[in-house]
Design an enzyme around this catalytic site. Structure first.
Site, PDB file in Angstrom:
ATOM      1  N   SER A 142       1.642  -6.715  -5.902  1.00  0.00           N
ATOM      2  CA  SER A 142       2.667  -6.083  -5.065  1.00  0.00           C
ATOM      3  C   SER A 142       1.999  -5.540  -3.803  1.00  0.00           C
ATOM      4  O   SER A 142       0.773  -5.358  -3.762  1.00  0.00           O
ATOM      5  CB  SER A 142       3.300  -4.924  -5.846  1.00  0.00           C
ATOM      6  OG  SER A 142       4.064  -4.088  -5.013  1.00  0.00           O
ATOM      7  N   TYR A 155       4.487   2.578 -11.056  1.00  0.00           N
ATOM      8  CA  TYR A 155       4.485   1.208 -10.531  1.00  0.00           C
ATOM      9  C   TYR A 155       3.258   0.990  -9.645  1.00  0.00           C
ATOM     10  O   TYR A 155       2.549  -0.019  -9.779  1.00  0.00           O
ATOM     11  CB  TYR A 155       5.771   0.962  -9.741  1.00  0.00           C
ATOM     12  CG  TYR A 155       5.962  -0.470  -9.297  1.00  0.00           C
ATOM     13  CD1 TYR A 155       6.483  -1.423 -10.166  1.00  0.00           C
ATOM     14  CD2 TYR A 155       5.626  -0.876  -7.997  1.00  0.00           C
ATOM     15  CE1 TYR A 155       6.670  -2.741  -9.758  1.00  0.00           C
ATOM     16  CE2 TYR A 155       5.810  -2.180  -7.585  1.00  0.00           C
ATOM     17  CZ  TYR A 155       6.336  -3.117  -8.474  1.00  0.00           C
ATOM     18  OH  TYR A 155       6.504  -4.423  -8.061  1.00  0.00           O
TER      19      TYR A 155
END
Ligand code: NAP
Length: 250
Positions: A142, A155
């Site tokens: 990510s 996350y």
């Protein structure tokens, strides 16, 4: 001359393949010639229909947040196809809250699926691959593998950890013929980003910062996955390819 991007004769396992980035990756790997084991806890019917050749795809039902379920995924793929050459660790979740209020449940749930399951599924795959001429492991990272973000503590920790994991596994397993790399998508139109896209101010702020001038579609991410799975990337180990419309270059 053979096509270095062809995946003819290979078998790929793609997690979280019922939708979003995982579905697009499964379709692209199939288009490049691979057989695909699509793994997840929801129906894979839409993905199987998109692949369009039921004989080349096999659905494996598994909740990947339970470690006990991971090795059997690889066993089932091997039983179906005779081997596993490519693993795409794509399944992932996000929980949003202020760091001051973040709960242990929101921490554990995200780390378990985004990081712990990626490690133990990779371990199970690598134990098979090392006995069968090597393979490819591709982790879906990510932008939050590089940046902090806001309100996504678990996350960001998981995706930053996943890049560290990509590097350590690349170093340990390169000599076994296993290439471990990652793809870091930018902002992609999927279920994962629905809350962001439903917040007009955040949506506009993100859009304005993307040099390409648009959010990504899931299919935009697939080329990098297919490349890393192919012979064209045979000397590529431990890297992260951002596919972000230029976000990190800004
Ligand atoms: P998505 O549409 O929400 O897909 C997530 C996938 O993970 C779904 O297939 C989901 O299955 C699966 N999954 C979640 N928990 C699972 C579990 N316990 N067991 C099995 N499967 C599970 O979102 P996406 O954007 O395509 O996300 C795919 C990956 O890309 C994730 O790792 C995400 O972090 C990463 N990513 C996304 C973006 C973005 O902008 N969208 C950006 C960077 C990275 P269900 O449908 O059954 O829940």
């Amino acid at each position: 001359m053979s096509n270095p991007f062809s995946l003819e004769g290979r078998t790929a396992v793609v997690t979280g393949a019922n939708t979003g980035i995982g579905q697009a990756a499964a379709v692209a790997l199939a288009q490049a010639g691979a057989r695909i084991a699509v793994v997840g806890r929801s129906s894979m019917d839409e993905t199987i229909a998109k692949i369009g050749d039921p004989g080349r795809v096999h659905a494996i039902s598994a909740d990947l947040s339970r470690t006990a379920n991971l090795a059997p995924v690889i066993d089932e793929a091997v039983a179906w196809a005779g081997g596993v050459d490519i693993l795409v660790n794509n399944a992932g979740i996000i929980r949003r809250n202020d760091a001051l209020d973040f709960t242990e449940d929101d921490w554990d749930a995200v780390i378990d699926i985004n990081l712990k399951s990626a490690f133990f599924l990779s371990q199970a795959a690598a134990r098979h691959m090392k006995e069968h001429g090597g393979g490819r492991i591709i982790n879906i990272a990510s932008l939050l593998s590089f940046q902090g973000g806001i309100r996504v503590a678990s996350y960001t920790a998981s995706k930053s950890g996943l890049v560290g994991l990509t590097r350590v596994l690349a170093c340990e397993w390169a000599s076994l013929g296993i290439n471990v790399n990652a793809v870091a998508p930018g902002y992609v139109v999927t279920n994962n980003t629905e809350a962001l896209r439903n917040d007009p101010a955040r949506y506009k702020a993100i859009l304005e910062r993307i040099p390409a001038g648009r959010w990504a579609e899931p299919e935009d991410i697939s080329g990098a996955v297919t490349y890393l799975a192919s012979d064209a990337a045979r000397y590529v180990h431990g890297i992260v390819i951002p596919v972000d419309g230029g976000w990190l270059a800004r």
